[in-house]
Design a protein around this motif. Structure first.
Motif, PDB file in Angstrom:
ATOM      1  N   ALA A  38       0.841  -1.196   0.000  1.00 14.82           N
ATOM      2  CA  ALA A  38       0.000   0.000   0.000  1.00 14.82           C
ATOM      3  C   ALA A  38       0.874   1.243   0.000  1.00 14.82           C
ATOM      4  N   VAL A  73     -14.378   4.351   6.737  1.00 13.42           N
ATOM      5  CA  VAL A  73     -13.371   3.316   6.544  1.00 13.42           C
ATOM      6  C   VAL A  73     -13.784   2.138   7.415  1.00 13.42           C
ATOM      7  N   VAL A  99     -12.991  -1.460   9.236  1.00 14.75           N
ATOM      8  CA  VAL A  99     -11.884  -2.254   9.761  1.00 14.75           C
ATOM      9  C   VAL A  99     -12.445  -3.615  10.162  1.00 14.75           C
ATOM     10  N   LEU A 117      -3.452   4.285   8.993  1.00 19.40           N
ATOM     11  CA  LEU A 117      -3.715   2.892   9.332  1.00 19.40           C
ATOM     12  C   LEU A 117      -3.629   2.664  10.832  1.00 19.40           C
ATOM     13  N   ARG A 135      -4.387  -6.268   4.801  1.00 21.21           N
ATOM     14  CA  ARG A 135      -4.840  -5.981   3.447  1.00 21.21           C
ATOM     15  C   ARG A 135      -5.713  -4.723   3.425  1.00 21.21           C
ATOM     16  N   VAL A 136      -5.532  -3.913   2.397  1.00 21.02           N
ATOM     17  CA  VAL A 136      -6.351  -2.713   2.195  1.00 21.02           C
ATOM     18  C   VAL A 136      -7.057  -2.864   0.858  1.00 21.02           C
ATOM     19  N   ARG A 167      -9.388  -1.185  -1.918  1.00 13.99           N
ATOM     20  CA  ARG A 167      -9.658   0.201  -2.329  1.00 13.99           C
ATOM     21  C   ARG A 167     -10.276   0.212  -3.727  1.00 13.99           C
ATOM     22  N   LEU A 180      -5.218   6.376   4.719  1.00  9.65           N
ATOM     23  CA  LEU A 180      -6.371   5.701   4.140  1.00  9.65           C
ATOM     24  C   LEU A 180      -7.243   6.668   3.344  1.00  9.65           C
ATOM     25  N   ASP A 217     -12.115   2.942   2.046  1.00  9.37           N
ATOM     26  CA  ASP A 217     -11.175   1.833   2.190  1.00  9.37           C
ATOM     27  C   ASP A 217     -11.709   0.769   3.152  1.00  9.37           C
ATOM     28  N   VAL A 226     -10.071  -2.110   5.573  1.00 14.39           N
ATOM     29  CA  VAL A 226      -8.844  -2.633   6.178  1.00 14.39           C
ATOM     30  C   VAL A 226      -9.162  -4.020   6.735  1.00 14.39           C
TER      31      VAL A 226
END
Length: 352
Positions: free
Chosen positions: A38, A237, A239, A257, A277-278, A280, A306, A310, A312
């Motif tokens: 990333a 975002v 998670v 992050l 892992r991201v 996107r 981020l 996104d 995560v």
């Protein structure tokens, strides 16, 4: 079931399945080619595009404006005369007229106090040649500004004596709307998109720079101004995976992050901190990136910034396979695909 509802159901199902299939294929292809690291900033990612926000130039610092009467202001009128007149409460009406005894309706909106006093004095001379008019403000109720959107106390506020700037107005309404919980505080306002409107026209200022004290942007507000602070609606975002409290977090510019992991309660004992892992990009063509939080902590890699939307995903030790990632992300992608499809269908009529 009505034909229109049935048609909508099948369109939603078909288009959701198509979006989900494309998303999973995209992620699988990314995994087979090994997920690239990333990038530290979304702006350096060719797979991430954001509509650029024009930078307002600000406004020249102007001299303080004198107090001018506005509709809604409450005034006290008195005369010094052998036959004195004392009216403690006169309201400037919506037409900008002040209705006073003897003199009738006097247009005063937009006048300074001394100008309004002189105008009333002229009208009064036909009844009292030697009387002196004294005019004062009891309540500056016409000097209102409105603040709407993601602030703690939205509404209309009366400007007191002196000059009120943009930053002071935000403080007056209690600041920006925030979400608190689990020992965290997250702002829910999109300051970059905030606008100050005057006469229905946005002024070329940045509220972000106004709060930083830039005089070209932290301008004095005027009666009738509207400050609108939009919410970070839909900007989040998510998670997931091996974190103690999987959740969707409000996105803000500069969210890293490490911040996202902390606000999700941190990683579990089974988490692989070297393999995060991201995901996107749009559901139709998502991209998968790999980040190592262990390297961030050790100073060997930058803390990834981020982007809006996104995902995560924190993997587990020993079996950080693509199958594991897909298994955990499939329900979330399915819900997202359904939401996108329903919004698109609501915006367009169903074909007959």
């Amino acid at each position: 079931m009505p034909a229109r509802v049935l048609a909508c159901f099948w369109q939603v199902r078909f288009r959701m399945t198509r979006l989900l299939f494309l998303a999973l294929v995209g992620l699988t292809v990314s995994a087979c080619a090994h997920a690239p690291p990333a990038l530290s900033r979304p702006s350096g990612d060719s797979g991430f595009t954001a509509e650029p926000m024009p930078e307002p130039p600000g406004m020249d610092v102007a001299a303080p404006r004198p107090f001018e009467l506005q509709p809604g202001d409450v005034l006290s009128l008195g005369t010094i005369s052998p036959a004195p007149l004392n009216v403690p409460r006169l309201v400037v009406d919506e037409a900008g007229l002040l209705h006073a005894p003897l003199v009738g309706a006097v247009p005063v909106a937009g006048l300074r106090m001394e100008e309004a006093q002189e105008r009333i004095q002229e009208r009064l001379r036909r009844y009292d040649r030697f009387g002196l008019v004294s005019l004062s403000v009891t309540e500056p109720a016409g000097h209102r500004v409105s603040v709407l959107g993601a602030v703690e106390r939205p509404g209309a506020y009366v400007l007191g004596g002196g000059t009120t700037h943009v930053a002071e107005l935000l403080a007056l309404v209690g600041g920006l709307k925030v979400m608190t919980g689990d020992a965290e505080v997250a702002e829910l306002a999109d300051l970059e998109a905030a606008r100050l409107l005057r006469g229905g026209t946005p002024l070329p200022i940045s509220v972000v720079r106004a709060l930083a004290g830039d005089a070209r942007h932290n301008i004095p507000v005027a009666p009738g101004d509207l400050l609108f602070i939009p919410a970070l609606q839909g900007a989040s975002v998510r998670v997931l995976g091996e974190v103690k409290s999987a959740r969707a977090l409000p996105w803000r510019a500069g969210l890293r992050l490490s911040d996202a992991l902390t606000r999700a309660g941190g990683m579990t004992v089974d988490a692989d901190s070297a393999d995060i892992r991201v995901v996107r990009g749009p559901l139709s063509k998502p991209k998968l990136y790999q980040a190592s939080f262990a390297d961030v902590v050790a100073g060997r890699a930058p803390d990834v910034e981020l982007a809006r939307g996104d995902i995560v995903f924190v993997t587990r030790h020993w079996f950080a396979t693509m199958a594991d990632v897909l298994q955990r992300l499939t329900p979330l992608l399915a819900v997202g695909a359904a939401a996108v499809t329903v919004m698109e269908l609501n915006a367009a009529p169903i074909s007959q």
